[in-house]
Design a protein around this motif. Structure first.
Motif, PDB file in Angstrom:
ATOM      1  N   ASN A 254     130.749  17.250  42.334  1.00  0.00           N
ATOM      2  CA  ASN A 254     131.009  17.919  40.691  1.00  0.00           C
ATOM      3  C   ASN A 254     131.718  18.630  41.016  1.00  0.00           C
ATOM      4  O   ASN A 254     131.630  19.900  40.114  1.00  0.00           O
ATOM      5  CB  ASN A 254     130.121  17.657  39.613  1.00  0.00           C
ATOM      6  CG  ASN A 254     129.821  15.929  39.766  1.00  0.00           C
ATOM      7  OD1 ASN A 254     130.894  15.380  39.703  1.00  0.00           O
ATOM      8  ND2 ASN A 254     128.711  15.779  39.129  1.00  0.00           N
ATOM      9  N   ASN A 255     132.394  19.404  42.559  1.00  0.00           N
ATOM     10  CA  ASN A 255     132.681  20.998  42.874  1.00  0.00           C
ATOM     11  C   ASN A 255     134.365  20.615  43.332  1.00  0.00           C
ATOM     12  O   ASN A 255     134.320  19.458  44.132  1.00  0.00           O
ATOM     13  CB  ASN A 255     131.830  21.421  43.580  1.00  0.00           C
ATOM     14  CG  ASN A 255     131.073  21.172  44.667  1.00  0.00           C
ATOM     15  OD1 ASN A 255     131.433  19.843  44.898  1.00  0.00           O
ATOM     16  ND2 ASN A 255     130.873  21.724  45.359  1.00  0.00           N
TER      17      ASN A 255
ATOM     18  N   VAL B  95     134.027  14.137  42.684  1.00  0.00           N
ATOM     19  CA  VAL B  95     132.818  13.739  41.961  1.00  0.00           C
ATOM     20  C   VAL B  95     131.398  13.467  43.144  1.00  0.00           C
ATOM     21  O   VAL B  95     131.458  12.017  43.928  1.00  0.00           O
ATOM     22  CB  VAL B  95     133.532  13.160  41.222  1.00  0.00           C
ATOM     23  CG1 VAL B  95     134.793  14.271  39.916  1.00  0.00           C
ATOM     24  CG2 VAL B  95     133.999  11.489  41.622  1.00  0.00           C
TER      25      VAL B  95
ATOM     26  N   ASP C 295     131.617  14.105  36.942  1.00  0.00           N
ATOM     27  CA  ASP C 295     131.957  15.070  36.414  1.00  0.00           C
ATOM     28  C   ASP C 295     132.932  15.739  36.816  1.00  0.00           C
ATOM     29  O   ASP C 295     133.064  16.804  37.451  1.00  0.00           O
ATOM     30  CB  ASP C 295     130.640  16.114  35.843  1.00  0.00           C
ATOM     31  CG  ASP C 295     131.250  17.009  34.865  1.00  0.00           C
ATOM     32  OD1 ASP C 295     132.718  17.025  34.407  1.00  0.00           O
ATOM     33  OD2 ASP C 295     130.123  17.429  33.811  1.00  0.00           O
TER      34      ASP C 295
ATOM     35  N   ALA D 101     135.661  17.187  35.026  1.00  0.00           N
ATOM     36  CA  ALA D 101     135.657  18.441  34.638  1.00  0.00           C
ATOM     37  C   ALA D 101     135.237  19.275  34.929  1.00  0.00           C
ATOM     38  O   ALA D 101     135.652  20.634  35.222  1.00  0.00           O
ATOM     39  CB  ALA D 101     135.213  18.478  33.300  1.00  0.00           C
ATOM     40  N   LYS D 102     133.541  19.369  35.210  1.00  0.00           N
ATOM     41  CA  LYS D 102     133.094  20.490  36.084  1.00  0.00           C
ATOM     42  C   LYS D 102     133.453  21.049  37.161  1.00  0.00           C
ATOM     43  O   LYS D 102     133.730  22.078  37.635  1.00  0.00           O
ATOM     44  CB  LYS D 102     131.538  19.543  36.033  1.00  0.00           C
ATOM     45  CG  LYS D 102     130.612  20.868  37.315  1.00  0.00           C
ATOM     46  CD  LYS D 102     129.406  20.037  37.094  1.00  0.00           C
ATOM     47  CE  LYS D 102     128.104  21.301  37.687  1.00  0.00           C
ATOM     48  NZ  LYS D 102     127.174  20.707  37.793  1.00  0.00           N
ATOM     49  N   ALA D 103     134.083  19.315  37.990  1.00  0.00           N
ATOM     50  CA  ALA D 103     134.785  19.469  39.226  1.00  0.00           C
ATOM     51  C   ALA D 103     136.221  20.258  39.178  1.00  0.00           C
ATOM     52  O   ALA D 103     136.088  21.767  40.028  1.00  0.00           O
ATOM     53  CB  ALA D 103     134.670  18.453  39.974  1.00  0.00           C
TER      54      ALA D 103
ATOM     55  N   ASN E 132     136.812  22.947  37.484  1.00  0.00           N
ATOM     56  CA  ASN E 132     135.838  23.831  36.002  1.00  0.00           C
ATOM     57  C   ASN E 132     137.432  25.064  36.492  1.00  0.00           C
ATOM     58  O   ASN E 132     137.524  25.850  34.607  1.00  0.00           O
ATOM     59  CB  ASN E 132     135.245  24.414  35.621  1.00  0.00           C
ATOM     60  CG  ASN E 132     134.426  24.911  34.252  1.00  0.00           C
ATOM     61  OD1 ASN E 132     135.283  25.040  33.631  1.00  0.00           O
ATOM     62  ND2 ASN E 132     134.027  25.877  34.506  1.00  0.00           N
ATOM     63  N   ARG E 133     136.880  25.348  37.771  1.00  0.00           N
ATOM     64  CA  ARG E 133     137.988  26.820  38.079  1.00  0.00           C
ATOM     65  C   ARG E 133     139.338  26.403  38.915  1.00  0.00           C
ATOM     66  O   ARG E 133     139.470  27.514  39.400  1.00  0.00           O
ATOM     67  CB  ARG E 133     136.556  27.456  38.790  1.00  0.00           C
ATOM     68  CG  ARG E 133     135.259  27.980  38.564  1.00  0.00           C
ATOM     69  CD  ARG E 133     134.271  28.553  38.871  1.00  0.00           C
ATOM     70  NE  ARG E 133     133.229  29.375  37.809  1.00  0.00           N
ATOM     71  CZ  ARG E 133     132.475  29.843  38.474  1.00  0.00           C
ATOM     72  NH1 ARG E 133     132.500  30.043  40.420  1.00  0.00           N
ATOM     73  NH2 ARG E 133     130.891  30.271  38.074  1.00  0.00           N
TER      74      ARG E 133
END
Length: 300
Positions: free
Chosen positions: A165-166, A182, A191, A193-195, A197-198
């Motif tokens: 998840n990054n 993920v 997740d 969206a979390k992965a 996010n940036r």
């Protein structure tokens, strides 16, 4: 189902594979093998699981940066180290991977089949993988059976970037791509969206997900290419019938290249290297995939 013309569908709510489901899947696979005559079973048990196929897949992608055009991306998956695949076999596999001269290497889950063993030998083998732009991995459902934490540490000790998840950015000549990953769909908590996010949504994004059916979730995000394993291609396929059974998370997308979102999103489901439940493969050879990525003229 036509691999290159699938409509998007919503993914079912997050599920957990129960022991009953696991045993039922193994029972179906075993029942399917009983259909084969004895010589065919001998081939499926002792020959095909060792007959690794290298599939070369050229891909033309609209959003791939010009600096990355020509990149050689190697995917391997589902090694399933255990009683039927040894660290010595892994050493030979790594040698084969390096002989393909990949620029980027991605592993899409299930390093171990069950218990952790021979960590030193496995780290030594995986540390030998060579890739100029990095080595990446995600966890699979079998990596959770004994200790996902231990498997995660093993990947890091081997010089791989474990993605859970990054995301990670790769840059060449001031142009970049995103490699995101993920958690496992069956045993973990993916997740995306979390992965992302940036991550810059305008940048070409490669996603690693053990479960290929996660593509129906990924299609709602700015992802260009998803690499997955998990299905083993069915592991046993019968002529004119196809796979006898596939696991949860690989019911819709089973083997090979799929084109989604009107050609804006590609998914590749790799057949994997090892075996699980039963030590057989039939009409479903283990696979290494070498992608040759090119920027399309539409992306200029």
């Amino acid at each position: 189902m036509n691999k290159l013309d699938n409509k998007n569908a919503e993914m079912a709510p997050e599920s957990r594979m129960t022991r009953r489901t696991f045993l039922k899947t193994g029972g179906r696979l075993f029942a399917g093998m009983l259909i084969l005559p004895i010589p065919a079973y001998g081939y499926a048990r002792y020959a095909e699981p060792r007959w690794v196929q290298t599939n070369k897949v050229p891909l033309t992608l609209d959003r791939l940066p010009e600096a990355m055009s020509g990149m050689r991306l190697l995917q391997f998956s589902d090694v399933h180290l255990g009683p039927y695949y040894s660290p010595d076999a892994l050493i030979q596999l790594v040698e084969r991977i390096n002989n393909l001269n990949p620029d980027l290497v991605c592993f899409t889950g299930d390093l171990y089949d069950s218990a952790i063993f021979s960590e030193k030998d496995v780290i030594e083998a995986l540390s030998g993988v060579k890739a100029a732009y990095g080595k990446f991995a995600v966890l699979g459902n079998h990596d959770y059976i004994d200790s996902a934490v231990q498997v995660s540490k093993l990947w890091k000790a081997s010089g791989f970037q474990l993605l859970k998840n990054n995301a990670f950015k790769i840059t060449k000549d001031r142009e970049s791509i995103i490699v995101a990953g993920v958690d496992d769909f069956v045993k973990g908590r993916p997740d995306l969206a979390k992965a992302l996010n940036r991550a810059d949504p305008s940048v070409f994004t490669l996603l690693l997900s053990h479960a290929p059916d996660f593509a129906d979730t990924a299609s709602r995000y700015p992802v260009d290419l998803q690499l997955s394993g998990h299905s083993h291609g069915g592991q046993v396929r019968l002529p004119w019938i196809g796979p006898i059974v596939t696991p949860l998370g690989a019911k819709k997308y089973v083997d090979g290249l799929y084109k989604l979102k009107e050609g804006k999103f590609f998914l590749y489901a790799n057949r994997g290297i090892g075996v699980s439940l039963h030590p057989v493969r039939f009409c479903c050879r283990p696979e290494l995939t070498l992608f040759e990525l090119h920027r399309s003229s539409a992306g200029e």
